[in-house]
Design a protein around this motif. Structure first.
Motif, short mmCIF file in Angstrom:
data_model
loop_
_atom_site.label_atom_id
_atom_site.label_comp_id
_atom_site.label_asym_id
_atom_site.label_seq_id
_atom_site.Cartn_x
_atom_site.Cartn_y
_atom_site.Cartn_z
N CYS A 1 -4.41 11.58 -8.39
CA CYS A 1 -4.86 11.60 -6.98
C CYS A 1 -3.67 11.95 -6.09
O CYS A 1 -2.53 11.66 -6.42
CB CYS A 1 -5.42 10.25 -6.59
SG CYS A 1 -6.83 9.82 -7.61
N THR A 2 -3.96 12.51 -4.92
CA THR A 2 -2.87 12.94 -4.05
C THR A 2 -2.54 11.92 -2.96
O THR A 2 -1.42 11.85 -2.51
CB THR A 2 -3.23 14.29 -3.38
OG1 THR A 2 -4.54 14.16 -2.81
CG2 THR A 2 -3.20 15.42 -4.37
N LEU B 1 -1.18 -3.89 6.07
CA LEU B 1 -0.94 -2.94 4.98
C LEU B 1 0.49 -2.44 5.13
O LEU B 1 0.86 -1.90 6.18
CB LEU B 1 -1.90 -1.75 5.09
CG LEU B 1 -3.39 -2.09 5.00
CD1 LEU B 1 -4.23 -0.86 5.34
CD2 LEU B 1 -3.76 -2.62 3.62
N MET B 2 1.31 -2.67 4.10
CA MET B 2 2.66 -2.12 4.14
C MET B 2 2.64 -0.77 3.43
O MET B 2 2.44 -0.69 2.22
CB MET B 2 3.70 -3.02 3.49
CG MET B 2 5.11 -2.41 3.59
SD MET B 2 6.48 -3.48 3.16
CE MET B 2 6.58 -3.22 1.38
N ASN B 3 2.82 0.29 4.22
CA ASN B 3 2.82 1.64 3.68
C ASN B 3 4.24 2.12 3.41
O ASN B 3 5.20 1.52 3.89
CB ASN B 3 2.17 2.60 4.69
CG ASN B 3 0.74 2.22 4.99
OD1 ASN B 3 -0.02 1.92 4.08
ND2 ASN B 3 0.37 2.21 6.26
N SER B 4 4.34 3.22 2.69
CA SER B 4 5.61 3.92 2.60
C SER B 4 5.44 5.21 3.39
O SER B 4 4.33 5.55 3.80
CB SER B 4 5.94 4.24 1.14
OG SER B 4 4.97 5.15 0.64
N ASN C 1 5.25 7.91 2.26
CA ASN C 1 4.33 8.74 1.47
C ASN C 1 2.86 8.50 1.82
O ASN C 1 2.04 9.39 1.70
CB ASN C 1 4.51 8.45 -0.02
CG ASN C 1 5.82 8.99 -0.57
OD1 ASN C 1 6.20 10.11 -0.26
ND2 ASN C 1 6.51 8.18 -1.36
N THR C 2 2.54 7.25 2.19
CA THR C 2 1.12 6.90 2.38
C THR C 2 0.75 6.65 3.84
O THR C 2 -0.42 6.47 4.16
CB THR C 2 0.77 5.61 1.58
OG1 THR C 2 1.61 4.53 2.05
CG2 THR C 2 0.98 5.80 0.09
N HIS C 3 1.75 6.64 4.73
CA HIS C 3 1.55 6.22 6.11
C HIS C 3 0.47 7.03 6.84
O HIS C 3 -0.51 6.47 7.35
CB HIS C 3 2.88 6.30 6.86
CG HIS C 3 2.77 6.11 8.35
ND1 HIS C 3 2.41 4.90 8.89
CD2 HIS C 3 2.94 6.97 9.38
CE1 HIS C 3 2.38 5.02 10.21
NE2 HIS C 3 2.70 6.25 10.53
N ASN D 1 0.83 -1.21 0.00
CA ASN D 1 0.00 0.00 0.00
C ASN D 1 0.87 1.27 0.00
O ASN D 1 0.48 2.29 0.51
CB ASN D 1 -0.90 -0.03 1.25
CG ASN D 1 -2.01 1.00 1.20
OD1 ASN D 1 -2.72 1.11 0.21
ND2 ASN D 1 -2.14 1.78 2.26
N GLY D 2 2.06 1.14 -0.58
CA GLY D 2 3.00 2.27 -0.53
C GLY D 2 2.87 3.25 -1.67
O GLY D 2 3.49 4.30 -1.67
N GLY D 3 2.04 2.89 -2.67
CA GLY D 3 1.97 3.71 -3.89
C GLY D 3 0.96 4.83 -3.79
O GLY D 3 -0.12 4.68 -3.22
N LEU D 4 1.32 5.97 -4.36
CA LEU D 4 0.39 7.10 -4.45
C LEU D 4 -0.35 7.03 -5.78
O LEU D 4 0.17 6.50 -6.76
CB LEU D 4 1.16 8.42 -4.38
CG LEU D 4 1.82 8.73 -3.02
CD1 LEU D 4 2.83 9.85 -3.18
CD2 LEU D 4 0.79 9.09 -1.98
N GLY D 5 -1.53 7.61 -5.82
CA GLY D 5 -2.31 7.58 -7.07
C GLY D 5 -1.96 8.73 -8.00
O GLY D 5 -2.81 9.22 -8.74
#
Length: 467
Positions: free
Chosen positions: A93-94, A131-134, A136-138, A84-88
């Motif tokens: 999307c932000t 959910l593995m975030n980065s 950027n998405t945490h 779940n680390g990717g941004l849209g």
């Protein structure tokens, strides 16, 4: 020279207060491997096509017992982990990509939660979601997950590593050169999942709960649902690692493939292919399958290999230019870890398990009558006789989700569509049916509106007069 570079970098990294000691050592070992230049090159002549024992055909898997108690036993050994680390950003999307609305007002994340809830409810099991975030998405994800507070499933979030971008000409970490905002850092690819699971404490938590396998998939792949046949097979055969692969089409020619190499199964990516063999790699005759990035991995094996520092996946150098500065990111991919696990296999799964949404053209497919939604699961319409999906190309006017949605009063029917190509300022009414091959081109400066209820079959439309 390499030693000097590394020593200078090491000193600079030591002074970075924003990251943990684990992250520092992970980053430095990646750089040391990169500088040593001892990446093994693939010898083309040694590549063999894997047998059915190595890449198992899905239809040869035994169906697990139907009874609820036996299924619950299998599920109680499983955890689901979504990347779940990717941004849209590519879709305008932000926030995290997983919060884009996919269908009926549900986001990717909503669908994932509903799917696991219905499994747990049906079998009385306790499959947790990670959910593995980065970085950027945490923060956004933490807020979003609050809406599932009353959900019956256990949801865990953790962050993958944060590594400093390296300024290319000086070979120093950018944050130590004053770039302290987010742009000075990068998440090092999903190959980082294994040390991050361990460093976050989530790996030991899962093992303490009696979990044996983790099913890892991209959060934007709507086809990546828990499959009891695969889980049953892995537990019985004691495979430590399984990669789901699926037959290549011409759209997937760049995707990594599985090969047998020196007695082990290995992922071969296009970046590793010598120039002379790139066309052979892209042909769908010799390399018939590609990696879906749906992975099933044994948790004890992850712990053993991370502790032994044995997961030395191929390094993917990713040079970028940010704010006019040339920087280098070193990344790894989770699929490349396959060669370090015992009894690793691929399973050749149906294409329905690979339904990623990378662009608004993919969104159009999953929002159309080609699919229906039941209990969070996206199911393909049986009225579509062609096994492959229509090819859809939308112009830049449709690139961002907001613009895409604004240009359709309702998503057209595409059950009988072969291909659609749209360019220019085109707007769609409601109740439109598209069949065969359709091309719609608005001339520069002209707004072209497709009226409500239009049926377009094998049409080439360049203006209102062609409707």
């Amino acid at each position: 020279m390499a030693d000097e570079k590394l020593a200078k970098l090491k000193e600079a990294v030591g002074g970075l207060a924003q990251i943990s000691e684990n992250e520092k050592s992970g980053f430095l070992s990646l750089v040391a491997r990169y500088l040593s230049g001892d990446e093994e090159l693939i010898e083309w002549a040694k590549i063999h096509t894997p047998t059915d024992e190595v890449v198992v055909p899905y239809d040869t898997l035994e169906s697990p017992p139907e009874d609820i108690e036996a299924t619950k036993k299998l599920l109680d050994k499983l955890a689901v982990l979504k990347l779940n680390g990717g941004l849209g950003t590519t879709m305008g999307c932000t926030g995290p990509k997983s919060v884009i609305e996919v269908r009926n007002g549900f986001t990717f994340l909503d669908l994932i939660v509903i799917q696991i809830e219905s499994l747990n409810k049906k079998y009385g099991s306790n499959v947790p979601l990670l959910l593995m975030n980065s970085f950027n998405t945490h923060e956004d994800t933490l807020k979003i997950v609050e809406k599932y507070a009353s959900s019956s499933i256990e949801i865990h979030t953790f962050n993958q590593s944060q590594y400093p971008r390296v300024v290319a000409d000086e070979f120093l970490p950018w944050p130590s050169k004053g770039k302290t905002d987010k742009d000075g850092w990068y998440p090092p690819g999903h190959g980082d999942i294994f040390p991050s699971l361990m460093n976050s404490g989530k790996l030991d938590l899962l093992l303490s709960q009696g979990k044996e396998y983790v099913f890892i998939a991209n959060s934007d792949n709507l086809g990546a649902i828990v499959d009891m046949k695969i889980l049953n097979h892995l537990i019985h055969k004691q495979n430590e690692y399984c990669m789901e692969v699926t037959p290549k089409t011409l759209a997937d020619v760049k995707g990594g493939t599985l090969i047998s190499y020196e007695g082990r199964v290995q992922l071969l990516e296009i970046a590793q292919v010598p120039d002379a063999y790139v066309n052979e790699f892209k042909s769908i005759e010799k390399f018939k399958i590609f990696n879906t990035n749906n992975l099933w991995v044994n948790l004890k094996a992850i712990k053993r290999l991370v502790e032994a520092e044995a997961l030395k996946m191929e390094i993917i150098p990713n040079p970028k230019e940010v704010d006019g500065v040339k920087v280098l990111q070193l990344e790894t991919a989770a699929g490349a870890a396959i060669r370090f696990f015992d009894h690793a296999i691929g399973i050749n799964v149906p294409r329905s398990r690979f339904l990623p949404v990378k662009a608004t053209s993919d969104l159009q497919l999953v929002q159309s009558d080609l699919y229906t939604l039941v209990d969070g699961f996206i199911t393909r319409n049986s009225a579509r006789t062609n096994p492959s999906n229509p090819s859809i190309e939308l112009g830049p006017e449709f690139k961002k989700v907001g613009c895409f949605l604004g240009r359709f009063k309702s998503i057209p029917s595409i059950v009988e569509l072969e291909s659609l190509k749209v360019s220019g300022d085109v707007w769609f009414g409601s109740g439109i049916v598209l069949k065969g091959k359709v091309t719609i081109t608005a001339k520069p400066g002209v707004k072209l509106e497709i009226p409500d209820g239009a049926v377009l079959e094998n049409k080439d439309i360049n203006g209102p007069e062609d409707l």
